[in-house]
Design a protein around this motif. Sequence first.
Motif, PDB file in Angstrom:
ATOM      1  N   ALA A 112       0.841  -1.192   0.000  1.00 34.96           N
ATOM      2  CA  ALA A 112       0.000   0.000   0.000  1.00 34.96           C
ATOM      3  C   ALA A 112       0.877   1.242   0.000  1.00 34.96           C
ATOM      4  N   THR A 113       0.491   2.235  -0.783  1.00 28.11           N
ATOM      5  CA  THR A 113       1.214   3.506  -0.815  1.00 28.11           C
ATOM      6  C   THR A 113       0.968   4.274   0.473  1.00 28.11           C
ATOM      7  N   ILE A 114       2.046   4.786   1.061  1.00 27.56           N
ATOM      8  CA  ILE A 114       1.917   5.608   2.263  1.00 27.56           C
ATOM      9  C   ILE A 114       1.676   7.051   1.826  1.00 27.56           C
ATOM     10  N   ARG A 115       0.520   7.581   2.204  1.00 27.78           N
ATOM     11  CA  ARG A 115       0.158   8.956   1.831  1.00 27.78           C
ATOM     12  C   ARG A 115       0.810   9.971   2.759  1.00 27.78           C
ATOM     13  N   ASP A 116       0.825   9.666   4.060  1.00 30.37           N
ATOM     14  CA  ASP A 116       1.542  10.517   5.010  1.00 30.37           C
ATOM     15  C   ASP A 116       1.967   9.659   6.195  1.00 30.37           C
ATOM     16  N   ILE A 117       2.946  10.182   6.940  1.00 31.68           N
ATOM     17  CA  ILE A 117       3.516   9.420   8.043  1.00 31.68           C
ATOM     18  C   ILE A 117       3.979  10.385   9.120  1.00 31.68           C
ATOM     19  N   GLY A 118       3.845   9.966  10.370  1.00 32.95           N
ATOM     20  CA  GLY A 118       4.288  10.775  11.495  1.00 32.95           C
ATOM     21  C   GLY A 118       4.821   9.884  12.596  1.00 32.95           C
ATOM     22  N   GLY A 119       5.069  10.481  13.755  1.00 39.51           N
ATOM     23  CA  GLY A 119       5.624   9.701  14.846  1.00 39.51           C
ATOM     24  C   GLY A 119       4.655   8.704  15.436  1.00 39.51           C
ATOM     25  N   GLY A 120       3.341   8.949  15.271  1.00 39.76           N
ATOM     26  CA  GLY A 120       2.359   8.070  15.883  1.00 39.76           C
ATOM     27  C   GLY A 120       1.654   7.133  14.940  1.00 39.76           C
ATOM     28  N   GLY A 121       1.838   7.337  13.634  1.00 37.49           N
ATOM     29  CA  GLY A 121       1.151   6.454  12.704  1.00 37.49           C
ATOM     30  C   GLY A 121       1.312   6.900  11.273  1.00 37.49           C
ATOM     31  N   LEU A 122       0.472   6.357  10.403  1.00 33.13           N
ATOM     32  CA  LEU A 122       0.557   6.649   8.977  1.00 33.13           C
ATOM     33  C   LEU A 122      -0.812   6.493   8.341  1.00 33.13           C
ATOM     34  N   ALA A 123      -0.932   6.979   7.114  1.00 33.63           N
ATOM     35  CA  ALA A 123      -2.127   6.765   6.309  1.00 33.63           C
ATOM     36  C   ALA A 123      -1.721   6.061   5.029  1.00 33.63           C
ATOM     37  N   VAL A 124      -2.441   5.009   4.682  1.00 32.56           N
ATOM     38  CA  VAL A 124      -2.134   4.241   3.474  1.00 32.56           C
ATOM     39  C   VAL A 124      -3.305   4.299   2.512  1.00 32.56           C
ATOM     40  N   ILE A 125      -2.974   4.244   1.222  1.00 36.18           N
ATOM     41  CA  ILE A 125      -3.978   4.199   0.165  1.00 36.18           C
ATOM     42  C   ILE A 125      -4.064   2.771  -0.363  1.00 36.18           C
ATOM     43  N   THR A 126      -5.276   2.221  -0.369  1.00 39.18           N
ATOM     44  CA  THR A 126      -5.510   0.888  -0.912  1.00 39.18           C
ATOM     45  C   THR A 126      -6.744   0.951  -1.805  1.00 39.18           C
ATOM     46  N   THR A 127      -7.082  -0.164  -2.390  1.00 41.97           N
ATOM     47  CA  THR A 127      -8.340  -0.266  -3.131  1.00 41.97           C
ATOM     48  C   THR A 127      -9.190  -1.344  -2.469  1.00 41.97           C
ATOM     49  N   ARG A 128     -10.484  -1.178  -2.590  1.00 42.82           N
ATOM     50  CA  ARG A 128     -11.386  -2.142  -1.963  1.00 42.82           C
ATOM     51  C   ARG A 128     -11.310  -3.511  -2.625  1.00 42.82           C
TER      52      ARG A 128
END
Length: 256
Positions: A160-176
């Motif tokens: 999964a592509t990481i859209r953003d990342i920080g010290g506490g976690g991240l956001a990933v882009i996926t498809t259903r």
Amino acid sequence: MSDLPELPDLPAPDVTDLEGYYDKFYLHDAGEIRHHLQRLAGERSTLSVRPDNTASALPTILLKVDAAGLLIDVPASRSVQEAWLAVPLLRFEGSIDRAALRFSCGPAQLDTFEDAAAFRLPIPERVLYLQRREFMRREPPAGTLFCRLRLDEGEREVDATIRDIGGGGLAVITTRSQVRLQVGDVLRDCRIDLPELGEVGVDLQVRHVIRRGHLGPDATQAGCEFVNLTPVAQRKLFRYLLQLDRDLLARRRRLE
């Protein structure tokens, strides 16, 4: 998982004054600075070191903190030793517990520790002490950072592509069509390949899931929190985030 309405993207973080943002996290009290450095030395913590105004970093060990300054391990390479001794400042990055520490001090001088060579440096005048929650989320350069999600109890993997990342976690882009993540899901032993730093293993807990139709008719974004992050993974993530900040500042200055 039910379909959720598409939400607008949040604006990218303002990077025009990253140095100003971090000002509030600097320690200036000499006693407090010495306390944190002594904690690093007590745990023989590994620090990343680079000469001022260079991007090349190498590891060292903080050996001792005393009234005269601090002592670090001497690098094996003679050319690196000479490079460290030749500059007025060395820049250090490390972490302890759930906080990142960054400081600069110098110049280095040759000394000894327990009958072996060591470098002595003065106590820094200030230290950046940054806990995980205080890192702003960063967007990696497009298409450069991915997380390998382990699904179905490790039977299946999805990149999964990481859209953003920080010290506490991240956001990933996926498809259903790939995966249907739900709030509360815990994904064990996921892997992130950090540029120039290597792979780290993380456990993720899904905190929110939203549709991202503008990225594709099937696209979703999952915001995930790091769970039980190991000290090794934490140190690598801190270093990667600080490197992203340096890169953002460098690009901004080139445009000025």
